[in-house]
Design a protein around this motif. Structure first.
Motif, PDB file in Angstrom:
ATOM      1  N   ASP A  16       0.813  -1.214   0.000  1.00  0.00           N
ATOM      2  CA  ASP A  16       0.000   0.000   0.000  1.00  0.00           C
ATOM      3  C   ASP A  16       0.846   1.262   0.000  1.00  0.00           C
ATOM      4  OD1 ASP A  16      -2.241  -1.523  -0.016  1.00  0.00           O
ATOM      5  OD2 ASP A  16      -2.547  -1.454   2.160  1.00  0.00           O
ATOM      6  N   TRP A  17       1.899   1.249   0.808  1.00  0.00           N
ATOM      7  CA  TRP A  17       2.749   2.434   0.913  1.00  0.00           C
ATOM      8  C   TRP A  17       4.210   2.016   0.915  1.00  0.00           C
ATOM      9  CZ3 TRP A  17       0.554   7.265   0.993  1.00  0.00           C
ATOM     10  CH2 TRP A  17      -0.814   7.325   1.249  1.00  0.00           C
ATOM     11  N   VAL A  18       5.028   2.831   0.384  1.00  0.00           N
ATOM     12  CA  VAL A  18       6.476   2.632   0.454  1.00  0.00           C
ATOM     13  C   VAL A  18       7.090   3.910   0.983  1.00  0.00           C
ATOM     14  CG1 VAL A  18       8.584   2.327  -0.864  1.00  0.00           C
ATOM     15  CG2 VAL A  18       6.603   0.916  -1.382  1.00  0.00           C
ATOM     16  N   THR A  19       7.927   3.793   1.997  1.00  0.00           N
ATOM     17  CA  THR A  19       8.622   4.959   2.526  1.00  0.00           C
ATOM     18  C   THR A  19       9.827   5.243   1.644  1.00  0.00           C
ATOM     19  OG1 THR A  19       7.974   4.349   4.771  1.00  0.00           O
ATOM     20  CG2 THR A  19       9.779   5.927   4.540  1.00  0.00           C
ATOM     21  N   PRO A  20       9.844   6.380   0.976  1.00  0.00           N
ATOM     22  CA  PRO A  20      10.966   6.663   0.066  1.00  0.00           C
ATOM     23  C   PRO A  20      12.264   6.901   0.824  1.00  0.00           C
ATOM     24  CG  PRO A  20       9.584   8.588   0.299  1.00  0.00           C
ATOM     25  CD  PRO A  20       8.891   7.486   1.032  1.00  0.00           C
ATOM     26  N   TYR A  21      13.378   6.770   0.118  1.00  0.00           N
ATOM     27  CA  TYR A  21      14.663   7.127   0.708  1.00  0.00           C
ATOM     28  C   TYR A  21      14.633   8.604   1.097  1.00  0.00           C
ATOM     29  CZ  TYR A  21      16.692   2.766  -1.084  1.00  0.00           C
ATOM     30  OH  TYR A  21      16.979   1.456  -1.334  1.00  0.00           O
ATOM     31  N   ASN A  22      15.240   8.913   2.232  1.00  0.00           N
ATOM     32  CA  ASN A  22      15.239  10.311   2.668  1.00  0.00           C
ATOM     33  C   ASN A  22      16.523  11.036   2.274  1.00  0.00           C
ATOM     34  OD1 ASN A  22      17.048   9.114   4.350  1.00  0.00           O
ATOM     35  ND2 ASN A  22      15.899   9.450   6.247  1.00  0.00           N
ATOM     36  N   SER A  23      17.343  10.411   1.456  1.00  0.00           N
ATOM     37  CA  SER A  23      18.546  11.061   0.935  1.00  0.00           C
ATOM     38  C   SER A  23      18.394  11.269  -0.560  1.00  0.00           C
ATOM     39  CB  SER A  23      19.785  10.195   1.202  1.00  0.00           C
ATOM     40  OG  SER A  23      19.981  10.010   2.581  1.00  0.00           O
ATOM     41  N   SER A  24      19.054  12.295  -1.032  1.00  0.00           N
ATOM     42  CA  SER A  24      18.973  12.608  -2.468  1.00  0.00           C
ATOM     43  C   SER A  24      19.817  11.620  -3.256  1.00  0.00           C
ATOM     44  CB  SER A  24      19.474  14.026  -2.719  1.00  0.00           C
ATOM     45  OG  SER A  24      18.681  14.959  -2.027  1.00  0.00           O
ATOM     46  N   LEU A  25      19.217  11.118  -4.310  1.00  0.00           N
ATOM     47  CA  LEU A  25      19.920  10.182  -5.170  1.00  0.00           C
ATOM     48  C   LEU A  25      20.645  10.930  -6.287  1.00  0.00           C
ATOM     49  CD1 LEU A  25      17.046   7.658  -5.083  1.00  0.00           C
ATOM     50  CD2 LEU A  25      19.385   7.038  -4.507  1.00  0.00           C
ATOM     51  N   HIS A  26      21.739  10.356  -6.716  1.00  0.00           N
ATOM     52  CA  HIS A  26      22.585  11.021  -7.709  1.00  0.00           C
ATOM     53  C   HIS A  26      21.915  11.082  -9.082  1.00  0.00           C
ATOM     54  CE1 HIS A  26      26.307  12.274  -9.641  1.00  0.00           C
ATOM     55  NE2 HIS A  26      26.100  11.337 -10.558  1.00  0.00           N
ATOM     56  N   MET A  27      21.227  10.036  -9.450  1.00  0.00           N
ATOM     57  CA  MET A  27      20.657   9.956 -10.795  1.00  0.00           C
ATOM     58  C   MET A  27      19.245  10.536 -10.808  1.00  0.00           C
ATOM     59  SD  MET A  27      20.306   6.490 -13.125  1.00  0.00           S
ATOM     60  CE  MET A  27      22.079   6.330 -13.265  1.00  0.00           C
ATOM     61  N   THR A  28      18.848  11.108 -11.927  1.00  0.00           N
ATOM     62  CA  THR A  28      17.493  11.649 -12.045  1.00  0.00           C
ATOM     63  C   THR A  28      16.478  10.519 -11.976  1.00  0.00           C
ATOM     64  OG1 THR A  28      17.433  11.440 -14.442  1.00  0.00           O
ATOM     65  CG2 THR A  28      18.342  13.493 -13.527  1.00  0.00           C
ATOM     66  N   TYR A  29      15.248  10.918 -11.614  1.00  0.00           N
ATOM     67  CA  TYR A  29      14.199   9.921 -11.457  1.00  0.00           C
ATOM     68  C   TYR A  29      13.945   9.192 -12.774  1.00  0.00           C
ATOM     69  CZ  TYR A  29       9.669   7.783 -10.738  1.00  0.00           C
ATOM     70  OH  TYR A  29       8.643   6.882 -10.674  1.00  0.00           O
ATOM     71  N   VAL A  30      13.929   9.886 -13.869  1.00  0.00           N
ATOM     72  CA  VAL A  30      13.630   9.260 -15.162  1.00  0.00           C
ATOM     73  C   VAL A  30      14.669   8.210 -15.505  1.00  0.00           C
ATOM     74  CG1 VAL A  30      13.431   9.681 -17.639  1.00  0.00           C
ATOM     75  CG2 VAL A  30      12.367  11.264 -16.020  1.00  0.00           C
ATOM     76  N   ASN A  31      15.937   8.539 -15.274  1.00  0.00           N
ATOM     77  CA  ASN A  31      16.996   7.581 -15.593  1.00  0.00           C
ATOM     78  C   ASN A  31      16.976   6.378 -14.642  1.00  0.00           C
ATOM     79  OD1 ASN A  31      17.937   9.090 -17.737  1.00  0.00           O
ATOM     80  ND2 ASN A  31      19.420  10.217 -16.500  1.00  0.00           N
TER      81      ASN A  31
END
Length: 961
Positions: A574-589
């Motif tokens: 139902d829910w996923v807790t996203p990572y709370n750190s910024s990822l290096h790669m863009t979301y699309v990639n």
């Protein structure tokens, strides 16, 4: 020897036949004056007797004269006076400078053997006498207050008067002869004692006497509930008490299942019985508080118990809180406080924090207790986890070496290798391999194999471990490898991370990517855990990209966010807790790389992955061979526990399978402690004799490492490392759940370890290298840990399967050779010998012994064992160093014992060109060097054993040296 100058004689005022004197040395002056006139018999009636006293008068007594001594001081029966006199003489011969008495002892033995010396107890004569007189001839006697002792004759202010009245002398002589005829003759008992001291003892007797002095049986007040310690537990407790007395600290590295709790409780109980313990602060995982409390209270030791986490927490002034109560006790610590830390490896990174300039609250708290005078007892079954600083961290919790002075600060204990760590005098390693070897040396073996002789019957020790590596294919390996290597799991910012470099012996600053590591752990663990990690990655959409995707920043169900990624007919969580750190790669990639990964994983709840299928196959084979199974499966992630349990139940329907993890709302989590305990009772009822046995026993228990410390699961005989840990300590702790002595023999112990098979290992893929490095590091760490405990648990490098002897590299020691690195050696060998001969050893240790023998060494050495301030000490002495003045080579107890160790029947190597007094004289020389070094009065030292070791073949017949 020569006589001391006599004091001036003082004439009696009556100027009659009596001549008197008073003052120090009076008795010796009279002996010098009148004993040369002794006829055939010198009669002496005295309250006390000493060899020093005999030594003082011997030069003045004609060699042909007989000496008869009556001892009349004190109360008690004959047996008591015999003990008192012989004990007093024995104490004299134990003194650091007893070699000065060697000639007197020789002379006493010669006179006794020639029938010219008799010493008797006259205390049973009625009426008792308290007089002192000396009759040297029919014409001369003297009496006064001077006893036949060094103090009476030479040091104390005494009075003496000469008697020349022949009628009086005749009356005294008749009384003396009558009493002598009725008295109890001590001569032969004394002669036996003197011969034993002067002559060379059997080398094995000297070794036993040294062991008994160094490992005395502790006196403990035990209630009925106290578990009786077995031989090696008693001996380790004795060793620990000596280290606490000498260093105020000790670190036990004792393999799980060998009774750390009993050893620690015995030490605390002995301190309590001595009145040396007022506060015991127990710091240990909450899971082991109950057994610790039970054994401590059963030894009348009150305990303040705290969880391991208390040392990490911020200080608190609230005395009602656990932290506040602990800090209050720390501030009140004194020399009757003992801080006992179990599973001390939990603090393995504190030294690294200190090296990198960060605050180490654990060190600060314990240091305050040490400064207050507290002693520290540390215990663990797995000291080494990842690197050398693990060992340094634990050593830093002990009181430092030496005492502070105005010019230097005490140094903490340290070591630059595992071997150096185990050689430290404050470290006591005892591995399972050592106990197996001890059992065989003692003869504790029957048709079922080696056993421990518990008070309620034997408990059998497993001798072998079948260890097997099972390789498995990673899920979606091609697409996952591409996603890792192209940075789909990389963070924008890496966190600084300190690592200890064993080669540089220093902390090295590195940068770690926690998101990458978390995702990699999930991939190696299970498809279910990895799928969740991918969902968390896809749920982490930077705010700047949400608008371009036609979304706002409002959290939303996964069905809305990832509707196009969910297979038809199936729902995502139902829910996923996203990572709370910024990822290096863009979301699309990231989405471009990760969607194929999800496709490759598929639906883990419906289709089993290769890893779980390999486990099913292994368990089926074991079940088919033994017609039963009892296996504990360790995983690192909660999602994996649920995944493994689901598929095992589906594919092994004949087995009762459960897990300590549950699904609660959105998350997987541990079941509550009471429910986990009930599962452990169902799985291993033999480990919980006080709990009601369940009607539905379990065959397989899937759990995390939360149940890998302080938990006894001895009914099991299979351990599965489903997920590889990072440290060797966790491997050892997992196996320790079943590696225990049991009442009834089990099938051979089996360790299954699942390792990923890298299909792309030949290609230069970064993630494949990372995985390979993880496995190699774990193997190296396990090898280093084996150096401490004596045996490894994984198959040798390059092999997938092995029958591992739990004796490791331990062999039965050669009969006469000194200990070797691959020998049982060390503490275990000595304890085995001591406990096999405990009664004889304690008898032998009552009197000092010295001997000489040949040994496979390069240069002559003297090994001395002595006591000072109630503590047994050892030195290895080089008598030829410093132009014959000698120097101390080692003060380490194990160095001395390894040199002393020998077998029954080991021949002596008498120094035939020297008098028997040569070894006592050399011992005095060695002890004086040590006393000068330590600024200790030699008169406070009591010798126990001295052995002169001469280079040569220990099995060869004695020869002149």
């Amino acid at each position: 020897m020569g006589a001391q100058s006599k004091p001036p004689l003082v004439r009696h005022p009556t100027s009659g036949p009596l001549v008197g004197s008073v003052g120090p040395g009076t008795g010796l002056a009279f002996a010098q004056e009148h004993f040369p006139q002794t006829g055939s018999l010198l009669r002496i009636a005295t309250a006390y007797f000493s060899v020093n006293g005999y030594d003082a008068i011997e030069p003045f007594v004609p060699s042909a004269a007989r000496i008869s001594v009556l001892i009349g001081k004190g109360e008690g029966d004959r047996q008591a006076v015999q003990t008192v006199v012989l004990t007093a003489v024995s104490d004299e011969l134990k003194s650091a400078q007893a070699d000065t008495l060697a000639e007197a002892v020789e002379d006493m033995i010669d006179r006794i053997e020639a029938g010219r010396l008799r010493i008797a107890d006259a205390r049973s004569v009625r009426p008792r006498y308290h007089c002192k007189f000396y009759i040297s001839s029919d014409r001369l006697a003297w009496h006064g207050s001077a006893n036949l002792s060094a103090n009476g004759l030479s040091k104390q202010a005494e009075q003496a008067s000469v008697v020349t009245d022949q009628a009086v002398i005749r009356q005294w002589s008749e009384w003396f002869d009558q009493v002598a005829a009725e008295s109890f003759d001590l001569t032969e008992d004394l002669a036996s004692l003197l011969r034993g001291w002067l002559g060379l003892a059997e080398p094995f007797e000297a070794y036993l006497a040294a062991l008994a002095a160094l490992f005395p049986s502790p006196s403990v007040n035990r209630e009925a509930e106290a578990l009786e310690p077995v031989y090696f537990q008693r001996a380790l407790a004795s060793w620990g008490l000596e280290q606490l007395a000498r260093y105020r600290g000790a670190l036990f590295v004792v393999s799980t299942g060998l009774g750390k709790t009993i050893i620690g409780a015995e030490i605390a109980g002995a301190l309590m019985a001595r009145g040396a313990l007022h506060h015991l602060l127990l710091v240990a995982p909450r899971a082991v508080h109950l057994p610790w409390r039970g054994q401590l209270v059963a030894r009348r030791v009150p305990v303040h118990a705290f969880d391991t986490s208390v040392l990490f927490k911020k200080a608190s002034r609230d005395r009602l809180s656990k932290v506040g109560a602990f800090d209050t006790l720390i501030e009140r610590a004194d020399d009757r406080t003992l801080v006992l830390i179990d599973e001390v490896h939990e603090y393995r990174n504190q030294s690294l924090r200190s090296l990198t300039g960060r605050k180490a609250a654990v060190f600060e708290r314990i240091q305050r207790a040490i400064e207050g005078g507290a002693s520290v007892l540390l215990m663990t079954g797995s000291a080494y986890a990842t690197d050398l600083q693990n060992l340094l961290s634990q050593l830093r919790l002990l009181p430092p070496k030496g005492a502070p002075d105005l010019t230097r600060t005490p140094e903490p204990w340290s070591a630059r290798s595992a071997a150096a760590f185990t050689a430290l005098p404050v470290v006591l390693p005892l591995g399972y391999s050592h106990v197996l070897a001890m059992a065989e040396r003692r003869g504790d073996v029957d048709e079922h194999g080696p056993f421990l002789p518990y008070s309620n019957g034997p408990a059998y020790l497993p001798e072998e471990l079948h260890s097997r590596l099972i390789s498995y294919a990673l899920p979606a390996e091609t697409t996952a490898t591409r996603a890792f290597d192209r940075g789909a799991f990389a963070s924008k910012r890496r966190a600084p991370h300190a690592r200890y470099d064993d080669q540089l012996h220093a902390a090295v600053e590195e940068y770690a990517d926690p998101l990458y590591g978390t995702a990699l752990d999930a991939w190696l663990s299970s498809p279910r855990a990895f799928r969740l990690a991918v969902w968390q990655n896809l749920a982490a959409i930077p705010p700047g990209e949400t608008l371009s995707l036609g979304l706002d920043d409002t959290p939303r169900p996964n069905a809305t966010l990832f509707g196009d990624l969910i297979p038809p007919g199936r729902l995502a969580p139902d829910w996923v807790t996203p990572y709370n750190s910024s990822l290096h790669m863009t979301y699309v990639n990231r989405r471009h790389l990760l969607v194929p990964v999800l496709s490759g994983i598929g639906d883990p709840s419906r289709q089993a992955d290769d890893k779980v299928l390999r486990l099913v196959e292994a368990l089926r084979a074991l079940y088919a061979t033994n017609q039963r199974i009892k296996a504990v499966v360790f995983v690192t992630l909660h999602e994996t526990a649920l995944h493994v349990t689901q598929h095992l139940k589906r594919r092994l329907p004949k087995l009762a399978i459960e897990t300590t993890v549950r699904r609660r709302k959105r998350n997987a989590e541990l079941k509550d402690p009471h429910e986990r305990h009930r599962l452990r009772v169902r799985f291993s009822p033999g480990s919980h004799p006080d709990d009601p046995h369940p009607d539905e026993p379990l065959d397989v228990l899937v759990c995390t490492d939360a149940d890998g410390v302080g938990v006894n699961l001895q009914d099991a005989w299979v351990v599965v490392n489903y997920d590889l840990p990072a440290g060797a300590d966790i491997l050892i702790q997992r196996l320790g759940r079943i590696l225990r002595a049991v009442r009834t023999p089990r099938p051979p112990l089996t360790l299954l370890t699942l390792v990923p098979q890298l299909g792309l290992s030949d290609a230069p893929h970064h993630v494949a290298q990372r995985i390979r490095m993880r496995i190699e590091r774990l193997r190296k760490r396990e090898d280093a840990s084996a150096e401490i405990l004596g045996s490894g648990i994984l198959p040798p490098d390059g092999e997938l399967e092995a029958e591992i002897s739990l004796r490791g590299t331990v062999d039965a020691p050669a009969a006469l050779a000194p200990a070797k690195e691959n020998d049982i050696g060390g503490l275990a060998a000595h304890l085995a010998t001591l406990e096999e001969h405990r009664g004889e050893a304690e008898r032998l240790a009552a009197n000092p012994r010295h001997t000489s023998r040949f040994a496979r060494i390069k240069a002559t050495r003297l090994v001395a064992v002595f006591r000072t301030d109630g503590q047994a000490r050892t030195i290895v002495f080089d008598p030829r160093a410093h132009d014959g003045k000698g120097s101390i080579v080692s003060e380490a107890t194990l160095d001395a014992l390894d040199l002393l160790r020998c077998a029954p029947g080991t021949p002596r190597a008498p120094a035939l060109k020297a008098k028997p007094s040569a070894i006592p004289a050399l011992t005095t020389q060695a002890i004086k060097v040590w006393c000068t070094q330590e600024d200790i009065d030699p008169n406070t030292v009591e010798r126990v054993v001295a052995v002169l070791l001469i280079p040569g073949d220990p099995t060869a017949p004695a020869r002149v040296v």
